[in-house]
Design a protein around this motif. Structure first.
Motif, PDB file in Angstrom:
ATOM      1  N   UNK A   7       0.525  -1.095   0.219  1.00  0.00           N
ATOM      2  CA  UNK A   7      -0.186   0.391  -0.152  1.00  0.00           C
ATOM      3  C   UNK A   7       0.940   1.392   0.503  1.00  0.00           C
ATOM      4  N   UNK A   8       0.618   2.594  -0.346  1.00  0.00           N
ATOM      5  CA  UNK A   8       1.185   4.001  -0.252  1.00  0.00           C
ATOM      6  C   UNK A   8       0.639   4.351   0.932  1.00  0.00           C
ATOM      7  N   UNK A   9       1.595   5.080   1.433  1.00  0.00           N
ATOM      8  CA  UNK A   9       1.711   6.286   2.746  1.00  0.00           C
ATOM      9  C   UNK A   9       1.497   7.276   2.668  1.00  0.00           C
ATOM     10  N   UNK A  10       1.082   8.011   3.741  1.00  0.00           N
ATOM     11  CA  UNK A  10       0.999   9.275   4.350  1.00  0.00           C
ATOM     12  C   UNK A  10       1.800   9.237   5.845  1.00  0.00           C
ATOM     13  N   UNK A  11       2.381   9.554   5.248  1.00  0.00           N
ATOM     14  CA  UNK A  11       3.623   9.816   7.071  1.00  0.00           C
ATOM     15  C   UNK A  11       3.552  10.855   7.215  1.00  0.00           C
ATOM     16  N   UNK A  12       3.159  11.178   8.574  1.00  0.00           N
ATOM     17  CA  UNK A  12       3.868  12.502   9.342  1.00  0.00           C
ATOM     18  C   UNK A  12       4.456  12.531  10.356  1.00  0.00           C
ATOM     19  N   UNK A  13       6.257  13.006  10.321  1.00  0.00           N
ATOM     20  CA  UNK A  13       7.212  12.752  11.117  1.00  0.00           C
ATOM     21  C   UNK A  13       7.210  14.079  11.966  1.00  0.00           C
ATOM     22  N   UNK A  14       7.107  13.979  12.888  1.00  0.00           N
ATOM     23  CA  UNK A  14       6.828  15.307  14.269  1.00  0.00           C
ATOM     24  C   UNK A  14       8.599  14.713  15.573  1.00  0.00           C
ATOM     25  N   UNK A  15       9.137  15.782  14.240  1.00  0.00           N
ATOM     26  CA  UNK A  15      10.454  16.459  14.964  1.00  0.00           C
ATOM     27  C   UNK A  15      10.159  16.890  16.189  1.00  0.00           C
ATOM     28  N   UNK A  16      11.272  16.313  17.127  1.00  0.00           N
ATOM     29  CA  UNK A  16      11.722  17.173  18.694  1.00  0.00           C
ATOM     30  C   UNK A  16      12.934  18.240  18.164  1.00  0.00           C
ATOM     31  N   UNK A  43       5.233   8.382  -6.564  1.00  0.00           N
ATOM     32  CA  UNK A  43       4.186   9.630  -5.975  1.00  0.00           C
ATOM     33  C   UNK A  43       3.329   9.393  -5.194  1.00  0.00           C
ATOM     34  N   UNK A  44       2.515   8.494  -5.345  1.00  0.00           N
ATOM     35  CA  UNK A  44       1.917   8.427  -4.129  1.00  0.00           C
ATOM     36  C   UNK A  44       2.272   8.096  -2.913  1.00  0.00           C
ATOM     37  N   UNK A  45       3.183   7.771  -2.260  1.00  0.00           N
ATOM     38  CA  UNK A  45       3.924   8.057  -0.737  1.00  0.00           C
ATOM     39  C   UNK A  45       3.698   9.559  -1.254  1.00  0.00           C
ATOM     40  N   UNK A  46       3.338  10.120   0.142  1.00  0.00           N
ATOM     41  CA  UNK A  46       3.460  11.852   0.852  1.00  0.00           C
ATOM     42  C   UNK A  46       3.882  11.306   1.910  1.00  0.00           C
ATOM     43  N   UNK A  47       4.306  12.590   2.600  1.00  0.00           N
ATOM     44  CA  UNK A  47       5.326  13.115   3.929  1.00  0.00           C
ATOM     45  C   UNK A  47       4.672  14.534   4.210  1.00  0.00           C
ATOM     46  N   UNK A  48       5.210  14.560   5.673  1.00  0.00           N
ATOM     47  CA  UNK A  48       4.564  15.989   6.077  1.00  0.00           C
ATOM     48  C   UNK A  48       5.761  16.560   7.172  1.00  0.00           C
ATOM     49  N   UNK A  49       6.320  17.468   7.390  1.00  0.00           N
ATOM     50  CA  UNK A  49       7.182  17.441   8.978  1.00  0.00           C
ATOM     51  C   UNK A  49       6.665  18.874   9.597  1.00  0.00           C
ATOM     52  N   UNK A  50       6.695  18.654  11.235  1.00  0.00           N
ATOM     53  CA  UNK A  50       5.777  19.329  12.274  1.00  0.00           C
ATOM     54  C   UNK A  50       7.196  18.828  13.310  1.00  0.00           C
ATOM     55  N   UNK A  51       7.316  19.983  13.624  1.00  0.00           N
ATOM     56  CA  UNK A  51       8.762  20.295  14.589  1.00  0.00           C
ATOM     57  C   UNK A  51       8.022  20.797  15.731  1.00  0.00           C
ATOM     58  N   UNK A  52       8.591  21.082  16.913  1.00  0.00           N
ATOM     59  CA  UNK A  52       7.899  21.186  17.897  1.00  0.00           C
ATOM     60  C   UNK A  52       9.084  21.518  18.848  1.00  0.00           C
ATOM     61  N   UNK A 103      -2.209   4.094   3.704  1.00  0.00           N
ATOM     62  CA  UNK A 103      -1.536   4.045   5.485  1.00  0.00           C
ATOM     63  C   UNK A 103      -1.699   5.054   6.364  1.00  0.00           C
ATOM     64  N   UNK A 104      -1.289   5.399   7.047  1.00  0.00           N
ATOM     65  CA  UNK A 104      -1.293   6.543   7.917  1.00  0.00           C
ATOM     66  C   UNK A 104      -0.809   6.210   8.895  1.00  0.00           C
ATOM     67  N   UNK A 105       0.982   6.907   8.288  1.00  0.00           N
ATOM     68  CA  UNK A 105       1.684   6.579   9.911  1.00  0.00           C
ATOM     69  C   UNK A 105       2.332   8.244  10.442  1.00  0.00           C
ATOM     70  N   UNK A 106       2.523   7.995  11.604  1.00  0.00           N
ATOM     71  CA  UNK A 106       2.631   8.540  12.524  1.00  0.00           C
ATOM     72  C   UNK A 106       4.309   8.847  12.627  1.00  0.00           C
ATOM     73  N   UNK A 107       5.295   9.290  12.515  1.00  0.00           N
ATOM     74  CA  UNK A 107       6.622   8.952  13.108  1.00  0.00           C
ATOM     75  C   UNK A 107       7.355  10.307  14.100  1.00  0.00           C
ATOM     76  N   UNK A 108       7.480   9.725  15.362  1.00  0.00           N
ATOM     77  CA  UNK A 108       7.754  10.698  16.555  1.00  0.00           C
ATOM     78  C   UNK A 108       9.404  10.163  16.327  1.00  0.00           C
ATOM     79  N   UNK A 189       3.607  -1.218   4.868  1.00  0.00           N
ATOM     80  CA  UNK A 189       3.025  -1.426   3.366  1.00  0.00           C
ATOM     81  C   UNK A 189       2.621  -2.903   3.216  1.00  0.00           C
ATOM     82  N   UNK A 190       1.877  -4.063   3.932  1.00  0.00           N
ATOM     83  CA  UNK A 190       2.171  -4.890   4.367  1.00  0.00           C
ATOM     84  C   UNK A 190       1.118  -5.113   5.825  1.00  0.00           C
ATOM     85  N   UNK A 191      -0.235  -5.270   5.437  1.00  0.00           N
ATOM     86  CA  UNK A 191      -0.778  -5.357   6.658  1.00  0.00           C
ATOM     87  C   UNK A 191      -2.276  -5.647   6.883  1.00  0.00           C
TER      88      UNK A 191
END
Length: 235
Positions: A7-16, A43-52, A103-108, A189-191
């Motif tokens: 599957x394709x991914x929507x990845x939110x990266x949360x960086x301290x 191109x179907x995968x996408x990522x986003x960056x949040x810092x805090x 697939x919605x993934x959030x990586x801290x 990607x496999x679940x």
């Protein structure tokens, strides 16, 4: 019951980027950039960056370009307090969409410390569950610290990841990080999806889920349960 493969991914990266991670911040930045390059493969995968720090900042909205994420990561410095819960809460509330079939993934990337959030741990867990995201974490541990707040960080990351079926990695070595990211990619990607209907009322409590296999040797990574209510909104 259904199987999902490649599957394709929507990845939110949360960086301290708070003061508490200053000594290890170069490693966290490198880990986040490596993660973007490893997971955004089409191109179907996408990522986003949040810092805090004391506040949460959207540094890069959805993109399929890992280089854009890496450039924003490279510009960051460490300072300020730590609003880990607010960052996860708002990213889950505002950036994930129900209609998104990726697939919605959030990586801290953090030590797990929180000193300035308005959201509580429970509210954060509720919002992540509502968003349908799985949390993984690349953590850093304080060495020889007797500070109670420092010691709480690992348990916070473990609870967030464990509740959603994710996991936490503690490492200083690039080789272990790459192995973790490879395993992470295989998992996200496999679940399998298991659905059921419940007549239980929305009682504002946590409902545990236990998934067992007929073969005892198999390990199941999945959500530990769900909150039967809607989280209270934060501004």
């Amino acid at each position: 019951f259904s199987q999902k493969s490649r599957g394709t991914l929507s990845v939110v990266m949360v960086l301290d980027r708070s003061e508490s991670v200053r000594d290890r911040f170069p490693f966290l930045k490198e880990a986040a950039a490596t993660c973007a390059d490893s997971l955004l493969q089409s191109p179907e995968d996408r990522g986003l960056l949040v810092a805090f720090d004391s506040k949460a900042f959207l540094l890069q909205d959805w993109t399929s370009d890992p280089g854009s994420l890496a450039r924003n990561i490279d510009r960051l410095t460490a300072s300020g307090g730590s609003s880990l819960f607010d960052a996860i809460y708002k990213a889950s509330r505002d950036r994930f969409r129900v209609a998104d079939d990726r697939r919605k993934v959030l990586i801290v990337f953090s030590d797990g410390e929180d000193t300035t959030s308005r959201a509580t741990l429970r509210q954060t867990e509720e919002m992540v569950e509502l968003a349908g995201a799985t949390i993984y974490a690349v953590g850093i541990q304080p060495e020889n610290s007797m500070n109670t707040r420092d010691l709480q960080g690992p348990s916070v990351l473990a609870e967030l990841a464990g509740l959603t079926g994710g996991s936490v990695l503690y490492t200083r070595q690039g080789e272990q990080l790459r192995a973790f990211l490879q395993r992470l990619e295989d998992e996200v990607r496999n679940w399998y999806e298991i659905s059921y209907y419940s007549n239980a009322p929305l009682d504002d409590t946590f409902h545990k889920l236990v998934i067992q296999t007929k073969k005892e040797a198999l390990q199941v990574h999945g959500p530990k349960g769900y909150y039967a209510d809607r989280p209270r909104e934060l501004p």
